[in-house]
Design a protein around this motif. Structure first.
Motif, PDB file in Angstrom:
ATOM      1  N   THR A 177       0.858  -1.182   0.000  1.00  0.00           N
ATOM      2  CA  THR A 177       0.000   0.000   0.000  1.00  0.00           C
ATOM      3  C   THR A 177       0.894   1.231   0.000  1.00  0.00           C
ATOM      4  OG1 THR A 177      -1.693   1.220   1.255  1.00  0.00           O
ATOM      5  CG2 THR A 177      -0.130  -0.081   2.514  1.00  0.00           C
ATOM      6  N   ILE A 224      -5.347  -1.809   4.394  1.00  0.00           N
ATOM      7  CA  ILE A 224      -5.292  -1.649   2.929  1.00  0.00           C
ATOM      8  C   ILE A 224      -6.694  -1.406   2.373  1.00  0.00           C
ATOM      9  CG2 ILE A 224      -4.832  -2.870   0.770  1.00  0.00           C
ATOM     10  CD1 ILE A 224      -2.494  -4.270   2.245  1.00  0.00           C
ATOM     11  N   ASN A 225      -7.670  -2.185   2.837  1.00  0.00           N
ATOM     12  CA  ASN A 225      -9.053  -2.029   2.370  1.00  0.00           C
ATOM     13  C   ASN A 225      -9.658  -0.707   2.814  1.00  0.00           C
ATOM     14  OD1 ASN A 225      -8.917  -4.528   1.148  1.00  0.00           O
ATOM     15  ND2 ASN A 225      -9.859  -5.621   2.867  1.00  0.00           N
ATOM     16  N   LEU A 226      -9.304  -0.267   4.037  1.00  0.00           N
ATOM     17  CA  LEU A 226      -9.838   0.999   4.548  1.00  0.00           C
ATOM     18  C   LEU A 226      -9.314   2.171   3.725  1.00  0.00           C
ATOM     19  CD1 LEU A 226     -11.464   2.476   6.774  1.00  0.00           C
ATOM     20  CD2 LEU A 226      -9.325   2.687   8.059  1.00  0.00           C
ATOM     21  N   ASN A 235     -17.467  -0.837   0.026  1.00  0.00           N
ATOM     22  CA  ASN A 235     -16.135  -1.008  -0.560  1.00  0.00           C
ATOM     23  C   ASN A 235     -15.139  -1.617   0.439  1.00  0.00           C
ATOM     24  OD1 ASN A 235     -16.949   0.023  -3.032  1.00  0.00           O
ATOM     25  ND2 ASN A 235     -16.406   2.135  -2.495  1.00  0.00           N
ATOM     26  N   PHE A 236     -15.346  -1.309   1.701  1.00  0.00           N
ATOM     27  CA  PHE A 236     -14.461  -1.854   2.726  1.00  0.00           C
ATOM     28  C   PHE A 236     -14.753  -3.338   2.964  1.00  0.00           C
ATOM     29  CE2 PHE A 236     -13.693  -2.629   7.361  1.00  0.00           C
ATOM     30  CZ  PHE A 236     -12.312  -2.596   7.326  1.00  0.00           C
ATOM     31  N   GLY A 237     -16.032  -3.700   2.894  1.00  0.00           N
ATOM     32  CA  GLY A 237     -16.414  -5.103   3.066  1.00  0.00           C
ATOM     33  C   GLY A 237     -16.988  -5.421   4.429  1.00  0.00           C
ATOM     34  N   HIS A 238     -17.008  -4.444   5.323  1.00  0.00           N
ATOM     35  CA  HIS A 238     -17.566  -4.620   6.672  1.00  0.00           C
ATOM     36  C   HIS A 238     -18.184  -3.306   7.130  1.00  0.00           C
ATOM     37  CE1 HIS A 238     -15.350  -8.437   7.110  1.00  0.00           C
ATOM     38  NE2 HIS A 238     -14.305  -7.802   6.606  1.00  0.00           N
ATOM     39  N   THR A 277      -4.487  -6.349   6.266  1.00  0.00           N
ATOM     40  CA  THR A 277      -5.553  -6.565   5.274  1.00  0.00           C
ATOM     41  C   THR A 277      -6.606  -5.477   5.352  1.00  0.00           C
ATOM     42  OG1 THR A 277      -5.227  -8.963   5.324  1.00  0.00           O
ATOM     43  CG2 THR A 277      -7.359  -8.158   4.512  1.00  0.00           C
ATOM     44  N   ASN A 278      -7.035  -5.183   6.583  1.00  0.00           N
ATOM     45  CA  ASN A 278      -8.126  -4.215   6.729  1.00  0.00           C
ATOM     46  C   ASN A 278      -7.666  -2.778   6.576  1.00  0.00           C
ATOM     47  OD1 ASN A 278     -10.723  -5.752   7.458  1.00  0.00           O
ATOM     48  ND2 ASN A 278      -9.170  -6.725   8.762  1.00  0.00           N
ATOM     49  N   LYS A 336      -8.322   2.179   0.639  1.00  0.00           N
ATOM     50  CA  LYS A 336      -8.974   2.149  -0.683  1.00  0.00           C
ATOM     51  C   LYS A 336     -10.406   2.664  -0.601  1.00  0.00           C
ATOM     52  CE  LYS A 336      -6.304  -1.722  -2.589  1.00  0.00           C
ATOM     53  NZ  LYS A 336      -6.364  -3.155  -3.008  1.00  0.00           N
ATOM     54  N   ALA A 337     -11.131   2.223   0.443  1.00  0.00           N
ATOM     55  CA  ALA A 337     -12.541   2.610   0.587  1.00  0.00           C
ATOM     56  C   ALA A 337     -12.688   4.096   0.901  1.00  0.00           C
ATOM     57  CB  ALA A 337     -13.192   1.771   1.679  1.00  0.00           C
TER      58      ALA A 337
END
Length: 379
Positions: free
Chosen positions: A246, A357-359, A312-315, A354-355, A361-362
Motif C-alpha cells: 500500500t 489496505i481495504n480501509l 467497498n471496505f467489506g464490513h 488486510t483491513n 482504498k474505501a
C-alpha cells in the motif's frame, strides 16, 4: 541514662561503658542474654537454634535463629562493641541459606536445639504453644515463605558503611533492623539499653510504605521497558510485512506507543492508525485537526458516504463522533486478541494489514470529495 532514687528524690547518672571494659563478650554474654529473652528486641520471638551451622557446603554459623509470630525466620547477628564492615553481607548470606528451609526442616532444627537443653521438650508442641494466640494454628500456618526472612543486627556501635547499606537495602524490601545495645554501670550494678535505631520505631511504618512505593515504581518501570521492547518488535515486523502492499506506512518507523500512525489521507490532521491492546486490535481513520468544529464537519461530511465506504471496505465500520472531544474517528476492531501474547501476533498482523489496505482504498475517493467541500467552506 539516669537512675531515679525515689527516696532521695534525685537521679543518679549511669556511666556508659563498652562491653570489653567490663569483661563481657559476644558469645558468652550478649548472645546468652538474647537467647534467654529474645522479646528484648521489641516483639515476640522464639529462638529455635543457636550458633546454627546446618548449611550445605559451608561451615559458617549464624549467632541466633528465631521465628516470629507470622512464621518468618529471623536471623540475629551480634557484634558487641563494633559491627565491623561486613556484617550486612554476612547476615544476607545467612538469610539466603535459611530461605530454602522447609517447615519439616525447621522443626528438626528446633528439636535439635531443644535436645541440647536436655529438658525433654517437643519442638512441634513448643511451636504450637508459640502460635496458639495467632490467627492460624501452627498446623495451618505457612512457615518461611519465599523472601520473608528477616535480619536483626545487634551491636553497640554501627559503622557508617553498615547503616548506609541497611538503609539502601530497606528500599528493596529486605526486612532488616538494627539494634544498638549500650551497657551502663552504676557502682556494682550493670544495666543494658536496647534501642532500635533502624528503622526508627516511630517511622518504621512510613519507611515500609515508602519501600513498597519504590518497589512498585521499579516494577512499573521494568514492565514499561519490556512493553516498549515488545511494541518496537511488533511494529517492526508489521511494517516489514506491509511494505510494498500500500502507499501508506511506507516511511513510518516503529515506536514504543500502542498505536502507529501514517499520513496518506490527503487532508492534514487526518491519519490512518493501527492500535494494539490487551483485549483487541483495530485500524482507524483519526480526524484530529486543531479545531474541534472542523473535525465534526469533516466527520459529518464523510459519513454521508457511509454506505458506499462500508460496501467497498467489506464490513460495517464503527463511526465515533465523540461530541465532547476534539477528535473523531472511524474504526474497525478485532476483539479477543492480546498484544502481550506472542501467539496472537500473526493473527493481529494479518487483520491489521488486510483491513488497513481495504480501509485506505474505501476512503480514497470520499476523502477527495470531502477535501473539496472543506476547501470551498474555508473560502
Amino acid at each position: 541514662m539516669y537512675l531515679i532514687n525515689k527516696t532521695a528524690n534525685k537521679i543518679e547518672e549511669l556511666t556508659r561503658v563498652s562491653f570489653s571494659e567490663i569483661g563481657f563478650t559476644e558469645r558468652a554474654n550478649l548472645q546468652e542474654w538474647l537467647e534467654d529473652l529474645p522479646n528484648a528486641l521489641g516483639e515476640p520471638l522464639l529462638i529455635i537454634q543457636k550458633e546454627f551451622s546446618g548449611f550445605d557446603d559451608t561451615n559458617e554459623r549464624l549467632d541466633l535463629l528465631a521465628i516470629d509470630k507470622e512464621g518468618n525466620l529471623v536471623i540475629i547477628e551480634n557484634k558487641l562493641d563494633d559491627t565491623g564492615r561486613d556484617v550486612t553481607w554476612q547476615a544476607i548470606k545467612y538469610a539466603s541459606y535459611c530461605s530454602t528451609l522447609k517447615k519439616t526442616q525447621i522443626e528438626q532444627i528446633y528439636q535439635q536445639y531443644l535436645n541440647k537443653k536436655g529438658k525433654g521438650e517437643i519442638a512441634i508442641e513448643k511451636l504450637g504453644d508459640f502460635f496458639k494466640d495467632t490467627e492460624y494454628s501452627y498446623d495451618e500456618l505457612s512457615i518461611n515463605n519465599s523472601q520473608t526472612q528477616r535480619i536483626f543486627l545487634v551491636a553497640k556501635k554501627f559503622k557508617k558503611e553498615v547503616t548506609s547499606t541497611v538503609l539502601w537495602l530497606l528500599n528493596y524490601k529486605i526486612q532488616l533492623k538494627c539494634f544498638k545495645v549500650t551497657p551502663f554501670i552504676l557502682q556494682e550494678q550493670y544495666f543494658l539499653n536496647i534501642e532500635q535505631i533502624i528503622p526508627i520505631k516511630e517511622t518504621e511504618e512510613y519507611i515500609i510504605k515508602m519501600a513498597d512505593k519504590i518497589q512498585d515504581e521499579l516494577s512499573t518501570q521494568e514492565e514499561l521497558k519490556e512493553t516498549h521492547q515488545l511494541r518496537l518488535e511488533f511494529w517492526s515486523k508489521l511494517l516489514s510485512k506491509i511494505k510494498g502492499q500500500t502507499s501508506i506506512f511506507q516511511s513510518v518507523n516503529p515506536t514504543k506507543d500502542h498505536w502507529l500512525s501514517s499520513g496518506g489521507t490527503g487532508i492534514s490532521g487526518l491519519s490512518y492508525s493501527f492500535v494494539v491492546t490487551r483485549s483487541h486490535c483495530n485500524i482507524e481513520l483519526a480526524i484530529l485537526k486543531p479545531d474541534a468544529l472542523v473535525n465534526k464537519y469533516i466527520f459529518d461530511e464523510l459519513r454521508k458516504f457511509e454506505e458506499e465506504i462500508n460496501r467497498n471496505f467489506g464490513h460495517e465500520l464503527i463511526w465515533v463522533r465523540l461530541d465532547n472531544k476534539k477528535m473523531c474517528r472511524v474504526a474497525y476492531a478485532l476483539e479477543g486478541v492480546n498484544f502481550f501474547k506472542r501467539q496472537d501476533w500473526e493473527q493481529m498482523s494479518d487483520f491489521l494489514i488486510t483491513n488497513m489496505i481495504n480501509l485506505e482504498k474505501a476512503m480514497r475517493e470520499p476523502l477527495k470529495k470531502v477535501k473539496l467541500r472543506l476547501n470551498e467552506k474555508e473560502e
